[in-house]
Design a protein around this motif. Structure first.
Motif, PDB file in Angstrom:
ATOM      1  N   TRP A   1      20.680  -1.123  53.945  1.00 57.62           N
ATOM      2  CA  TRP A   1      19.283  -1.456  53.689  1.00 57.62           C
ATOM      3  C   TRP A   1      18.317  -0.565  54.466  1.00 57.62           C
ATOM      4  CZ3 TRP A   1      15.762  -3.549  50.769  1.00 57.62           C
ATOM      5  CH2 TRP A   1      14.569  -4.034  51.303  1.00 57.62           C
ATOM      6  N   LYS A   2      18.452  -0.496  55.771  1.00 57.30           N
ATOM      7  CA  LYS A   2      17.493   0.277  56.562  1.00 57.30           C
ATOM      8  C   LYS A   2      17.719   1.775  56.432  1.00 57.30           C
ATOM      9  CE  LYS A   2      16.346  -3.189  60.074  1.00 57.30           C
ATOM     10  NZ  LYS A   2      16.413  -3.536  61.519  1.00 57.30           N
ATOM     11  N   ALA A   3      18.966   2.187  56.274  1.00 53.74           N
ATOM     12  CA  ALA A   3      19.265   3.613  56.159  1.00 53.74           C
ATOM     13  C   ALA A   3      18.909   4.160  54.784  1.00 53.74           C
ATOM     14  CB  ALA A   3      20.738   3.866  56.460  1.00 53.74           C
ATOM     15  N   GLY A   4      18.814   3.274  53.780  1.00 54.14           N
ATOM     16  CA  GLY A   4      18.492   3.716  52.435  1.00 54.14           C
ATOM     17  C   GLY A   4      19.662   4.311  51.683  1.00 54.14           C
ATOM     18  N   ASN A   5      20.891   3.957  52.074  1.00 54.40           N
ATOM     19  CA  ASN A   5      22.078   4.552  51.472  1.00 54.40           C
ATOM     20  C   ASN A   5      22.918   3.536  50.714  1.00 54.40           C
ATOM     21  OD1 ASN A   5      21.506   6.998  52.834  1.00 54.40           O
ATOM     22  ND2 ASN A   5      22.681   6.344  54.625  1.00 54.40           N
ATOM     23  N   ILE A   6      23.746   4.044  49.810  1.00 53.41           N
ATOM     24  CA  ILE A   6      24.925   3.319  49.333  1.00 53.41           C
ATOM     25  C   ILE A   6      26.068   3.679  50.269  1.00 53.41           C
ATOM     26  CG2 ILE A   6      26.691   3.306  47.528  1.00 53.41           C
ATOM     27  CD1 ILE A   6      24.533   3.518  45.462  1.00 53.41           C
ATOM     28  N   GLY A   7      26.766   2.670  50.755  1.00 52.99           N
ATOM     29  CA  GLY A   7      27.899   2.904  51.650  1.00 52.99           C
ATOM     30  C   GLY A   7      29.192   2.460  51.018  1.00 52.99           C
ATOM     31  N   MET A   8      30.297   3.126  51.398  1.00 43.62           N
ATOM     32  CA  MET A   8      31.631   2.728  50.949  1.00 43.62           C
ATOM     33  C   MET A   8      32.602   2.880  52.116  1.00 43.62           C
ATOM     34  SD  MET A   8      34.854   3.909  49.971  1.00 43.62           S
ATOM     35  CE  MET A   8      34.735   5.579  49.323  1.00 43.62           C
ATOM     36  N   PHE A   9      33.399   1.838  52.355  1.00 49.33           N
ATOM     37  CA  PHE A   9      34.402   1.846  53.411  1.00 49.33           C
ATOM     38  C   PHE A   9      35.773   1.686  52.781  1.00 49.33           C
ATOM     39  CE2 PHE A   9      37.039  -0.678  56.423  1.00 49.33           C
ATOM     40  CZ  PHE A   9      37.192   0.304  57.402  1.00 49.33           C
ATOM     41  N   ASP A  10      36.701   2.587  53.116  1.00 52.14           N
ATOM     42  CA  ASP A  10      38.076   2.521  52.628  1.00 52.14           C
ATOM     43  C   ASP A  10      38.961   1.992  53.747  1.00 52.14           C
ATOM     44  OD1 ASP A  10      40.656   2.911  51.680  1.00 52.14           O
ATOM     45  OD2 ASP A  10      40.156   4.791  50.674  1.00 52.14           O
ATOM     46  N   PRO A  11      39.445   0.749  53.643  1.00 54.58           N
ATOM     47  CA  PRO A  11      40.248   0.169  54.726  1.00 54.58           C
ATOM     48  C   PRO A  11      41.565   0.908  54.971  1.00 54.58           C
ATOM     49  CG  PRO A  11      39.518  -1.528  53.191  1.00 54.58           C
ATOM     50  CD  PRO A  11      39.238  -0.215  52.552  1.00 54.58           C
ATOM     51  N   ARG A  12      42.079   1.575  53.945  1.00 53.92           N
ATOM     52  CA  ARG A  12      43.366   2.259  54.115  1.00 53.92           C
ATOM     53  C   ARG A  12      43.248   3.446  55.058  1.00 53.92           C
ATOM     54  NH1 ARG A  12      43.998   2.882  47.727  1.00 53.92           N
ATOM     55  NH2 ARG A  12      41.877   3.581  48.209  1.00 53.92           N
ATOM     56  N   THR A  13      42.154   4.154  54.962  1.00 53.63           N
ATOM     57  CA  THR A  13      41.954   5.313  55.836  1.00 53.63           C
ATOM     58  C   THR A  13      40.955   5.032  56.956  1.00 53.63           C
ATOM     59  OG1 THR A  13      40.187   6.139  54.380  1.00 53.63           O
ATOM     60  CG2 THR A  13      42.445   6.873  53.915  1.00 53.63           C
ATOM     61  N   GLU A  14      40.354   3.848  56.909  1.00 52.74           N
ATOM     62  CA  GLU A  14      39.320   3.458  57.874  1.00 52.74           C
ATOM     63  C   GLU A  14      38.214   4.509  57.936  1.00 52.74           C
ATOM     64  OE1 GLU A  14      40.810   2.180  61.637  1.00 52.74           O
ATOM     65  OE2 GLU A  14      42.395   0.932  60.764  1.00 52.74           O
ATOM     66  N   SER A  15      37.798   4.949  56.753  1.00 52.54           N
ATOM     67  CA  SER A  15      36.777   5.993  56.663  1.00 52.54           C
ATOM     68  C   SER A  15      35.627   5.542  55.774  1.00 52.54           C
ATOM     69  CB  SER A  15      37.383   7.286  56.107  1.00 52.54           C
ATOM     70  OG  SER A  15      37.878   7.076  54.790  1.00 52.54           O
ATOM     71  N   PHE A  16      34.468   6.147  56.005  1.00 47.49           N
ATOM     72  CA  PHE A  16      33.251   5.820  55.260  1.00 47.49           C
ATOM     73  C   PHE A  16      32.783   7.013  54.433  1.00 47.49           C
ATOM     74  CE2 PHE A  16      32.958   2.830  58.783  1.00 47.49           C
ATOM     75  CZ  PHE A  16      32.375   1.710  58.227  1.00 47.49           C
ATOM     76  N   ARG A  17      32.009   6.702  53.386  1.00 48.89           N
ATOM     77  CA  ARG A  17      31.186   7.690  52.696  1.00 48.89           C
ATOM     78  C   ARG A  17      29.822   7.063  52.452  1.00 48.89           C
ATOM     79  NH1 ARG A  17      33.670  10.641  47.613  1.00 48.89           N
ATOM     80  NH2 ARG A  17      31.824  11.939  48.046  1.00 48.89           N
ATOM     81  N   GLU A  18      28.800   7.900  52.425  1.00 47.12           N
ATOM     82  CA  GLU A  18      27.435   7.433  52.194  1.00 47.12           C
ATOM     83  C   GLU A  18      26.740   8.352  51.187  1.00 47.12           C
ATOM     84  OE1 GLU A  18      26.262   5.536  56.546  1.00 47.12           O
ATOM     85  OE2 GLU A  18      25.995   7.698  56.223  1.00 47.12           O
ATOM     86  N   TRP A  19      25.908   7.738  50.338  1.00 47.49           N
ATOM     87  CA  TRP A  19      25.118   8.477  49.354  1.00 47.49           C
ATOM     88  C   TRP A  19      23.696   7.918  49.372  1.00 47.49           C
ATOM     89  CZ3 TRP A  19      29.876   6.358  48.497  1.00 47.49           C
ATOM     90  CH2 TRP A  19      30.918   7.208  48.107  1.00 47.49           C
ATOM     91  N   ARG A  20      22.702   8.787  49.212  1.00 38.94           N
ATOM     92  CA  ARG A  20      21.310   8.326  49.210  1.00 38.94           C
ATOM     93  C   ARG A  20      20.691   8.533  47.832  1.00 38.94           C
ATOM     94  NH1 ARG A  20      17.045   9.229  53.951  1.00 38.94           N
ATOM     95  NH2 ARG A  20      18.572   7.775  54.785  1.00 38.94           N
ATOM     96  N   PRO A  21      20.156   7.468  47.210  1.00 40.13           N
ATOM     97  CA  PRO A  21      19.451   7.630  45.932  1.00 40.13           C
ATOM     98  C   PRO A  21      18.277   8.598  46.085  1.00 40.13           C
ATOM     99  CG  PRO A  21      19.905   5.319  46.358  1.00 40.13           C
ATOM    100  CD  PRO A  21      20.232   6.056  47.618  1.00 40.13           C
ATOM    101  N   PRO A  22      17.965   9.364  45.047  1.00 36.74           N
ATOM    102  CA  PRO A  22      16.927  10.390  45.172  1.00 36.74           C
ATOM    103  C   PRO A  22      15.504   9.860  45.341  1.00 36.74           C
ATOM    104  CG  PRO A  22      17.836  10.342  42.941  1.00 36.74           C
ATOM    105  CD  PRO A  22      18.696   9.459  43.781  1.00 36.74           C
ATOM    106  N   THR A  23      15.178   8.676  44.797  1.00 36.27           N
ATOM    107  CA  THR A  23      13.818   8.168  44.930  1.00 36.27           C
ATOM    108  C   THR A  23      13.569   7.701  46.359  1.00 36.27           C
ATOM    109  OG1 THR A  23      13.686   7.491  42.622  1.00 36.27           O
ATOM    110  CG2 THR A  23      12.166   6.432  44.139  1.00 36.27           C
ATOM    111  N   PRO A  24      12.493   8.164  46.996  1.00 38.42           N
ATOM    112  CA  PRO A  24      12.210   7.721  48.374  1.00 38.42           C
ATOM    113  C   PRO A  24      12.012   6.215  48.451  1.00 38.42           C
ATOM    114  CG  PRO A  24      10.817   9.595  47.746  1.00 38.42           C
ATOM    115  CD  PRO A  24      11.491   9.124  46.496  1.00 38.42           C
ATOM    116  N   TRP A  25      12.388   5.643  49.579  1.00 41.51           N
ATOM    117  CA  TRP A  25      12.162   4.232  49.881  1.00 41.51           C
ATOM    118  C   TRP A  25      12.934   3.313  48.928  1.00 41.51           C
ATOM    119  CZ3 TRP A  25       9.834   4.456  54.420  1.00 41.51           C
ATOM    120  CH2 TRP A  25       8.967   5.520  54.684  1.00 41.51           C
TER     121      TRP A  25
END
Length: 548
Positions: free
Chosen positions: A449-473
């Motif tokens: 919410w505050k970062a403005g990203n979509i987040g994904m966590f993979d429990p198998r690798t214990e790793s994250f990825r993040e993507w930000r939608p192009p429209t501000p705010w």
């Protein structure tokens, strides 16, 4: 525990069902203005008079639009448009028959541009840096930004407004403000209250500087975002108006029989929409605490088709059986049920695995696991008190529960067999993960919410990825993965739905026909994905169908 009967059966019908109404052939046409000529990316909406259903399409690069056959009912039909900076000069209505119809729409420059801006366009337009304006996202929990920005309040009045609103429950709106039973401020130290007042004063000073106090127009340029183009224009949006303007459809889900269910964030209401007819039925959810704020937050279905509601300040959860139309209520035991209790989230999707239901209490930042057969409750405390706010819950096939930590920037998991709790910080600090869910591969998707990203966590690798939608705010609230490997999210500020291809990082953003405050999002498992959400401040439900 005895069943609690529904206190109301059929409360309201859709204004007019489609069943028995002749369907019109396709409506098509053009949109143009004297200034631009043919206009691309204009949303064109049609609503048959006397119905609660509105269908919207978008003009192509040549300014042409077309409604598919079978989507509009024959008869007198109101037309409207959405294009920031423009009004519809005419025609505003057509009469549809069994023959194909056409309409040539003409637009003129808007007479009241401020009322057309999205919340995100307001923030983008306002002076100052991101840090100066970031707090404005909190205003959109209960209302649009036009309320403070079009006001003439001075600094002292804005401080008083913030003090009053801080005493309202999150489940409040302009039509239904609800006062908290537990006084948040009274339990704070003098130092904490002083710090809080300084925040109010800083925010009040900014608002009083930019609003319409002692001036007739804004002294900064009003910015609008580009109109939809390309894939973003290849979409059909259908909106279903709910029976009362006070309805806040916080969560919307679709059950395997095609029925659409919703709850109300500020009222004891559970509703069902039949999208084939527009018919709506509502049931009154039993009240546990008449003195506490009303409404529910989470709405989810278990494997057996029961619907579960997190009753928030009512201090418990409810189960509804659509077959018998009966509620069964599970209040928290007395030692856990305080004035601050807020059982917002309930997760029943893997209840059948071990008979255990997961519940989140935003009032004490705790996670509960309830044995549905006995009512026994276990308490899991991921952090020592005072704790950051635990938010959403989502279970995997073994009924292990994943959770988001809105109070800072973590996701976590409670092991169903051992009770072990683990947490992982998101790559972006203090990202405030809000709501989300697991996909078929066990990956946890969530809105930062505050970062403005979509987040994904993979429990198998214990790793994250993040993507930000192009429209501000954009500030994603929730994320729903679909069967094709894409992820969908909605916004409380942009009036847009975003669709992410994680393999390429490409986003498609679909503009919605009206101001739309989106919370929980839902995508169907049908061959062609459909996106569903509630307009939390617009008393309507929307269905978005991409055409690619």
């Amino acid at each position: 525990m005895p069943l609690v009967p529904a206190r109301s059966g059929l409360l309201a019908l859709g204004l007019l069902a489609w069943a028995g109404i002749a369907q019109a052939e396709a409506l098509s046409g053009t949109v143009r203005s004297a200034e631009e000529g043919p206009m691309a990316g204009v949303l064109v909406s049609a609503q048959r008079e006397g119905t609660n259903v509105t269908v919207t399409v978008v003009t192509d690069a040549e300014g042409r639009f077309a409604f598919p056959e079978g989507r509009l009912a024959a008869g007198p039909t109101r037309l409207s448009i959405r294009a920031a900076g423009w009004d519809l000069a005419g025609p505003e209505a057509v009469t549809l028959t069994a023959a194909p119809a056409s309409a040539a729409l003409v637009l003129r420059p808007a007479r009241d541009l401020p009322m057309q801006l999205t919340n995100a366009e307001w923030i983008e337009s306002l002076p100052g840096g991101d840090a100066d304006k970031h707090f404005l996202q909190n205003c959109t929990n209960c209302h649009r930004l036009v309320q403070p920005l079009l006001s003439d309040h001075d600094e002292a009045e804005f401080v008083d407004v913030q003090r009053r609103m801080a005493g309202y429950a999150q489940a409040s709106s302009l039509l239904r403000p609800q006062v908290l039973v537990a006084d948040r401020v009274a339990n704070q130290s003098a130092a904490a209250q002083a710090a809080r007042l300084k925040v109010f004063e800083r925010q009040a000073a900014y608002l009083a500087r930019v609003n319409l106090r002692q001036k007739e127009s804004f002294d900064f340029a009003l910015k609008t975002f580009p109109r939809p183009a390309g894939r973003a224009a290849r979409v059909i949006v259908t909106e279903y108006d709910l029976p009362e303007p006070t309805r806040q459809p916080h969560d919307v889900i679709v059950t395997p029989d095609g029925m659409v269910w919703y709850n109300s964030f500020t009222e004891q209401v559970l509703g069902r929409l039949d999208p084939r007819t527009g018919e709506i039925r509502e049931w009154e959810v039993p009240t546990l605490r008449p003195d506490a704020p009303k409404g529910s937050l989470a709405l989810r279905a278990d494997r057996d088709g029961h619907l579960w509601l997190g009753l928030s300040y009512q201090g418990g959860v409810a189960r509804f059986d659509p077959r018998t139309e009966q509620f069964r209520i599970y209040p928290l035991p007395a030692h856990l049920n305080r004035d601050s209790t807020q059982t917002t989230e309930v997760e029943p999707r893997h209840l059948h695995v071990d008979g255990k239901l997961w519940i989140e209490d935003s009032g004490t930042y705790s996670i509960y696991r309830m044995d549905v057969a006995t009512g026994a409750i276990e308490v899991f405390q991921p952090f020592p008190i005072p704790s950051p706010n635990i938010y959403d819950l989502s279970t995997d096939a073994e009924n292990n529960v994943f959770f988001t930590v809105f109070g800072r920037g973590d996701v976590g998991r409670v092991d169903a067999k051992t009770g072990q709790i683990r947490t992982w910080p998101t790559p972006t600090p203090d990202s405030s993960p809000r709501r989300g869910m697991l996909d078929r591969d066990g990956r946890f998707w969530f809105g930062e919410w505050k970062a403005g990203n979509i987040g994904m966590f993979d429990p198998r690798t214990e790793s994250f990825r993040e993507w930000r939608p192009p429209t501000p705010w954009f500030f994603p609230y929730d994320v729903a993965p679909d069967r094709n490997g894409e992820a969908w999210t909605g916004s409380m500020l942009t009036d847009k739905v975003a669709r992410l291809n994680p393999k390429t990082g490409e986003f498609v953003e679909y503009l919605l026909p009206r101001p739309t405050n989106i919370r929980r999002v839902f995508v169907t498992e049908t061959e062609r994905v459909q996106f569903w959400a509630g307009s939390n401040h617009g008393a309507s439900i929307l269905r978005l169908e991409p055409l690619d």
